[in-house]
Scaffold this motif. Structure first.
Motif, PDB file in Angstrom:
ATOM      1  N   VAL A  89       0.906  10.630   0.755  1.00  0.00           N
ATOM      2  CA  VAL A  89       1.177   9.943   2.017  1.00  0.00           C
ATOM      3  C   VAL A  89       0.383   8.652   2.158  1.00  0.00           C
ATOM      4  N   ILE A  90      -0.680   8.485   1.368  1.00  0.00           N
ATOM      5  CA  ILE A  90      -1.458   7.241   1.358  1.00  0.00           C
ATOM      6  C   ILE A  90      -1.360   6.644  -0.032  1.00  0.00           C
ATOM      7  N   GLN A  91      -1.090   5.339  -0.080  1.00  0.00           N
ATOM      8  CA  GLN A  91      -0.996   4.644  -1.362  1.00  0.00           C
ATOM      9  C   GLN A  91      -1.624   3.263  -1.245  1.00  0.00           C
ATOM     10  N   GLY A  92      -2.260   2.810  -2.308  1.00  0.00           N
ATOM     11  CA  GLY A  92      -2.689   1.423  -2.427  1.00  0.00           C
ATOM     12  C   GLY A  92      -3.838   0.973  -1.548  1.00  0.00           C
ATOM     13  N   LEU A  93      -4.583   1.893  -0.952  1.00  0.00           N
ATOM     14  CA  LEU A  93      -5.697   1.522  -0.076  1.00  0.00           C
ATOM     15  C   LEU A  93      -6.863   1.020  -0.929  1.00  0.00           C
ATOM     16  N   LYS A  94      -7.396  -0.149  -0.591  1.00  0.00           N
ATOM     17  CA  LYS A  94      -8.478  -0.774  -1.373  1.00  0.00           C
ATOM     18  C   LYS A  94      -9.751  -0.858  -0.550  1.00  0.00           C
ATOM     19  N   GLN A  95     -10.872  -0.658  -1.224  1.00  0.00           N
ATOM     20  CA  GLN A  95     -12.157  -0.764  -0.550  1.00  0.00           C
ATOM     21  C   GLN A  95     -12.525  -2.230  -0.388  1.00  0.00           C
ATOM     22  N   LYS A  96     -12.808  -2.622   0.852  1.00  0.00           N
ATOM     23  CA  LYS A  96     -13.190  -3.998   1.168  1.00  0.00           C
ATOM     24  C   LYS A  96     -14.704  -4.154   1.124  1.00  0.00           C
ATOM     25  N   ASP A  97     -15.420  -3.195   1.734  1.00  0.00           N
ATOM     26  CA  ASP A  97     -16.882  -3.161   1.713  1.00  0.00           C
ATOM     27  C   ASP A  97     -17.297  -1.706   1.881  1.00  0.00           C
ATOM     28  N   ALA A  98     -18.555  -1.452   2.193  1.00  0.00           N
ATOM     29  CA  ALA A  98     -19.064  -0.077   2.235  1.00  0.00           C
ATOM     30  C   ALA A  98     -18.310   0.828   3.209  1.00  0.00           C
ATOM     31  N   GLU A  99     -17.778   0.289   4.291  1.00  0.00           N
ATOM     32  CA  GLU A  99     -17.136   1.120   5.306  1.00  0.00           C
ATOM     33  C   GLU A  99     -15.656   0.823   5.525  1.00  0.00           C
ATOM     34  N   ASN A 100     -15.169  -0.318   5.069  1.00  0.00           N
ATOM     35  CA  ASN A 100     -13.807  -0.743   5.395  1.00  0.00           C
ATOM     36  C   ASN A 100     -12.885  -0.721   4.192  1.00  0.00           C
ATOM     37  N   TYR A 101     -11.655  -0.285   4.478  1.00  0.00           N
ATOM     38  CA  TYR A 101     -10.604  -0.183   3.468  1.00  0.00           C
ATOM     39  C   TYR A 101      -9.361  -0.835   4.051  1.00  0.00           C
ATOM     40  N   GLU A 102      -8.557  -1.460   3.191  1.00  0.00           N
ATOM     41  CA  GLU A 102      -7.372  -2.162   3.696  1.00  0.00           C
ATOM     42  C   GLU A 102      -6.315  -2.267   2.614  1.00  0.00           C
ATOM     43  N   GLY A 103      -5.167  -2.789   3.000  1.00  0.00           N
ATOM     44  CA  GLY A 103      -4.099  -3.087   2.060  1.00  0.00           C
ATOM     45  C   GLY A 103      -3.262  -1.905   1.628  1.00  0.00           C
ATOM     46  N   GLY A 104      -3.403  -0.775   2.295  1.00  0.00           N
ATOM     47  CA  GLY A 104      -2.653   0.404   1.897  1.00  0.00           C
ATOM     48  C   GLY A 104      -1.394   0.609   2.711  1.00  0.00           C
ATOM     49  N   LYS A 105      -0.703   1.679   2.374  1.00  0.00           N
ATOM     50  CA  LYS A 105       0.488   2.128   3.108  1.00  0.00           C
ATOM     51  C   LYS A 105       0.308   3.604   3.399  1.00  0.00           C
ATOM     52  N   ILE A 106       0.811   4.039   4.557  1.00  0.00           N
ATOM     53  CA  ILE A 106       0.762   5.452   4.913  1.00  0.00           C
ATOM     54  C   ILE A 106       2.142   5.894   5.381  1.00  0.00           C
ATOM     55  N   LEU A 107       2.547   7.051   4.914  1.00  0.00           N
ATOM     56  CA  LEU A 107       3.831   7.641   5.268  1.00  0.00           C
ATOM     57  C   LEU A 107       3.607   8.713   6.319  1.00  0.00           C
ATOM     58  N   ASP A 108       4.360   8.661   7.405  1.00  0.00           N
ATOM     59  CA  ASP A 108       4.362   9.741   8.394  1.00  0.00           C
ATOM     60  C   ASP A 108       5.508  10.676   8.007  1.00  0.00           C
ATOM     61  N   PRO A 109       5.203  11.835   7.400  1.00  0.00           N
ATOM     62  CA  PRO A 109       6.285  12.708   6.933  1.00  0.00           C
ATOM     63  C   PRO A 109       7.112  13.330   8.047  1.00  0.00           C
ATOM     64  N   ASN A 110       6.609  13.282   9.284  1.00  0.00           N
ATOM     65  CA  ASN A 110       7.387  13.817  10.400  1.00  0.00           C
ATOM     66  C   ASN A 110       8.498  12.884  10.836  1.00  0.00           C
ATOM     67  N   THR A 111       8.290  11.575  10.689  1.00  0.00           N
ATOM     68  CA  THR A 111       9.302  10.603  11.112  1.00  0.00           C
ATOM     69  C   THR A 111       9.964   9.890   9.937  1.00  0.00           C
ATOM     70  N   GLY A 112       9.291   9.892   8.785  1.00  0.00           N
ATOM     71  CA  GLY A 112       9.807   9.173   7.624  1.00  0.00           C
ATOM     72  C   GLY A 112       9.457   7.698   7.630  1.00  0.00           C
ATOM     73  N   LYS A 113       8.631   7.265   8.563  1.00  0.00           N
ATOM     74  CA  LYS A 113       8.262   5.854   8.639  1.00  0.00           C
ATOM     75  C   LYS A 113       7.039   5.564   7.780  1.00  0.00           C
ATOM     76  N   ILE A 114       7.022   4.370   7.202  1.00  0.00           N
ATOM     77  CA  ILE A 114       5.898   3.911   6.387  1.00  0.00           C
ATOM     78  C   ILE A 114       5.233   2.755   7.126  1.00  0.00           C
ATOM     79  N   TYR A 115       3.907   2.842   7.242  1.00  0.00           N
ATOM     80  CA  TYR A 115       3.131   1.844   7.970  1.00  0.00           C
ATOM     81  C   TYR A 115       2.111   1.195   7.044  1.00  0.00           C
ATOM     82  N   SER A 116       1.737  -0.042   7.358  1.00  0.00           N
ATOM     83  CA  SER A 116       0.583  -0.657   6.712  1.00  0.00           C
ATOM     84  C   SER A 116      -0.639   0.123   7.173  1.00  0.00           C
TER      85      SER A 116
END
Length: 149
Positions: A89-116
């Motif tokens: 359900v999570i793909q492509g998430l990259k570590q930006k610094d010690a606490e922050n991650y960005e650039g990924g996609k997440i799938l909500d399997p209940n709705t079928g929608k994909i979000y940044s």
């Protein structure tokens, strides 16, 4: 003078050791429904060979009055009709610094929608705030997951 130097050196070494052993988001996470506060399931987040993070559903938490889906029925290809357990359900998430991650996609399997997706790890490493959005992050919604190890 020597005592002050040893004290200063100790502080520096302690600070550096925190960076050396800083946790990342790898591990098991209890996903929490942002609308009800109820636990939804367990997601294993791991680092892929290319250095990005993926999240796989490993367990669905039973809830009173709710029959969880077994398959991702409304999901786009390649997720269509795939079992929820084992679904990435999570793909492509990259570590930006010690606490922050960005650039990924997440799938909500209940709705079928994909979000940044972007995420922030708490300073103690026990909570992960995920922000799913379309377009700009200000127009999304957040969930706080709890580390389950």
């Amino acid at each position: 003078m020597w005592t002050k130097f040893k004290f200063s050196l100790s502080i520096v070494m302690l600070s550096l050791s925190q960076f050396a052993f800083a946790e990342d988001i790898s591990g098991l996470w209890q996903s929490i429904d942002d609308q009800t506060g109820a636990p939804k399931g367990i997601v294993r987040i791991s680092k892929d060979a290319n250095g990005t993070y993926i999240g796989t559903i490993t367990k669905i938490t039973p809830r009173v009055g709710y029959k969880p889906k077994e398959f991702c029925v409304n999901c786009p290809a390649p997720y269509t009709n795939k079992p929820i357990i084992g679904l990435n359900v999570i793909q492509g998430l990259k570590q930006k610094d010690a606490e922050n991650y960005e650039g990924g996609k997440i799938l909500d399997p209940n709705t079928g929608k994909i979000y940044s997706l972007k995420a922030k790890l708490s300073s103690n490493g026990k909570k992960l705030v995920l922000r799913g959005y379309i377009g700009i992050a200000a127009l999304g919604r957040s969930q706080t997951w709890i580390r389950a190890y």
